[in-house]
Design a protein around this motif. Structure first.
Motif, short mmCIF file in Angstrom:
data_model
loop_
_atom_site.label_atom_id
_atom_site.label_comp_id
_atom_site.label_asym_id
_atom_site.label_seq_id
_atom_site.Cartn_x
_atom_site.Cartn_y
_atom_site.Cartn_z
N HIS A 175 0.77 -1.03 -0.05
CA HIS A 175 0.05 -0.21 -0.08
C HIS A 175 0.74 1.11 0.16
O HIS A 175 2.19 1.21 0.54
N LYS B 67 -0.97 4.01 -8.63
CA LYS B 67 -2.67 4.08 -8.59
C LYS B 67 -3.07 2.92 -7.73
O LYS B 67 -4.06 2.96 -6.83
N LYS B 68 -2.77 1.77 -8.19
CA LYS B 68 -3.28 0.41 -7.53
C LYS B 68 -2.94 0.07 -6.06
O LYS B 68 -3.48 -0.69 -5.49
#
Length: 375
Positions: free
Chosen positions: A35, A52-53
């Motif tokens: 993250h 982004k992911k």
């Protein structure tokens, strides 16, 4: 699988985000769930898309008080007038929200200063502080006690070179945390692919030199016009020096080039999304920085088999061997450049041949990171 959060200050271009991009691309996703949390929304869309992911959504309370432009201006004005507003309580609130929602195993401050403070408020099994700069030189005593209080809450402090690690340990001898020297990873495949995209446009009959970085005081670019002014009188072979980057000193740089009449020798390319064709096609990469903890551009140049000439900041001796280039003080750079451009006694040709065998050892770096994360 370890649940890991990386915290960065903003999405702007720079060594920290490039380093994180490379590392995330190389980490084993069967071992780690990754993250990314960004303290500020500042910066372009490039790194927002890259991460982004992985990006963790912020709480509305945090966003309104910290990232909303109008609110930030109001609170900033209040702080300047009263010197009372601090973000400590808001950082603590957001840290509690994130750790409750995601239950992280490891939280990493991936840059010094604000990220280090923010991550210090997490109560997780392991907190790691990554220091991307030569901390005593670039930060120094101005935040000594405040940052000491944050670093004391960490499990490990990681620095990106052996020199930077020893420097940090000497600066904070009272820290009881463990220290680790871990070089930044390089996405070699990405660099090589990008180096073949686009054209540098270099004239191969000219000795082409490249420097990359923010046009700021610490990068030493303002020394280049005077160097070139001397150099053009000493060599008979044509040469050009290309500078890739922008920054607050760009105007002064342009003035110096004009006043020293070296417009035909120095080319300011400005910011380039893809600097790799220029580095790959260059005869020499030149680093005039006053200080570096780990020079990404030096590492990338070596990976592209371009010889390096560097100023003699301490870590330069650690990252540039005699098979890859030369380390001299900026004050002596004109003399060595003269020899390299003219290839006196084949000084340039020998290193250009040797550097073709250079390989960057990501595996050794990733093994150190695995040990740190999994122990």
């Amino acid at each position: 699988m370890k649940n890991i959060l990386f915290v960065i200050p903003e999405y702007s271009f720079g060594g920290t985000n490039k380093s994180l991009q490379n590392l995330i691309n190389l980490l084993d996703t069967t071992k780690y769930k990754i993250h990314v949390f960004c303290l500020y929304e500042d910066g372009g869309n490039y790194y927002k898309n890259v991460f982004k992911k992985f990006i963790v959504k912020k709480g509305l309370f945090y966003y309104f008080l910290h990232d909303n432009v109008v609110t930030r201006k109001i609170l900033g004005a209040y702080q300047r007038l009263n010197k009372k507003y601090q973000s400590h309580w808001l950082y603590k609130h957001e840290a509690r929200r994130l750790e409750k929602k995601y239950k992280f195993d490891i939280v990493i401050s991936y840059q010094e200063l604000l990220s280090t403070e923010f991550v210090s408020y997490f109560k997780v099994p392991k907190k790691i502080a990554w220091v991307q700069c030569d901390y005593p030189v670039l930060v120094g005593k101005s935040r000594y006690d405040e940052d000491l209080s944050y670093y004391q809450k960490y499990h490990t402090v990681v620095c990106v070179s052996n020199y930077a690690t020893q420097s940090m340990k000497s600066f904070y001898p009272q820290l009881s945390v463990s220290f680790a020297a871990i070089y930044n990873t390089l996405d070699i495949d990405f660099i090589r692919i990008k180096s073949k995209e686009g054209k540098s446009g270099f004239d191969k009959s000219v000795f082409n030199m490249v420097s990359v970085g923010r046009v700021t005081e610490v990068k030493g670019f303002k020394l280049i016009p005077a160097m070139v002014s001397k150099l053009k009188e000493r060599v008979t072979k044509p040469f050009k020096w290309y500078i890739i980057g922008d920054g607050e000193d760009m105007g002064e740089m342009q003035t110096l080039i004009k006043s020293m009449k070296v417009e035909d020798y120095i080319v300011l390319l400005g910011y380039q999304d893809n600097p790799y064709p220029y580095i790959y096609d260059a005869d020499l990469y030149v680093c005039t920085s006053e200080s570096e903890s780990f020079s990404y551009t030096i590492a990338e140049s070596k990976a592209l088999h371009t010889p390096v000439l560097s100023n003699d900041f301490p870590v330069a001796y650690e990252v540039v061997s005699e098979k890859e280039g030369w380390v001299v003080n900026n004050s002596k750079m004109v003399s060595i450049l003269q020899k390299l451009i003219m290839n006196e006694n084949l000084i340039y040709s020998k290193v250009k041949s040797l550097i073709q065998n250079y390989t960057y050892n990501n595996n050794a770096i990733l093994n150190k990171i695995d040990k740190l994360f999994l122990e």
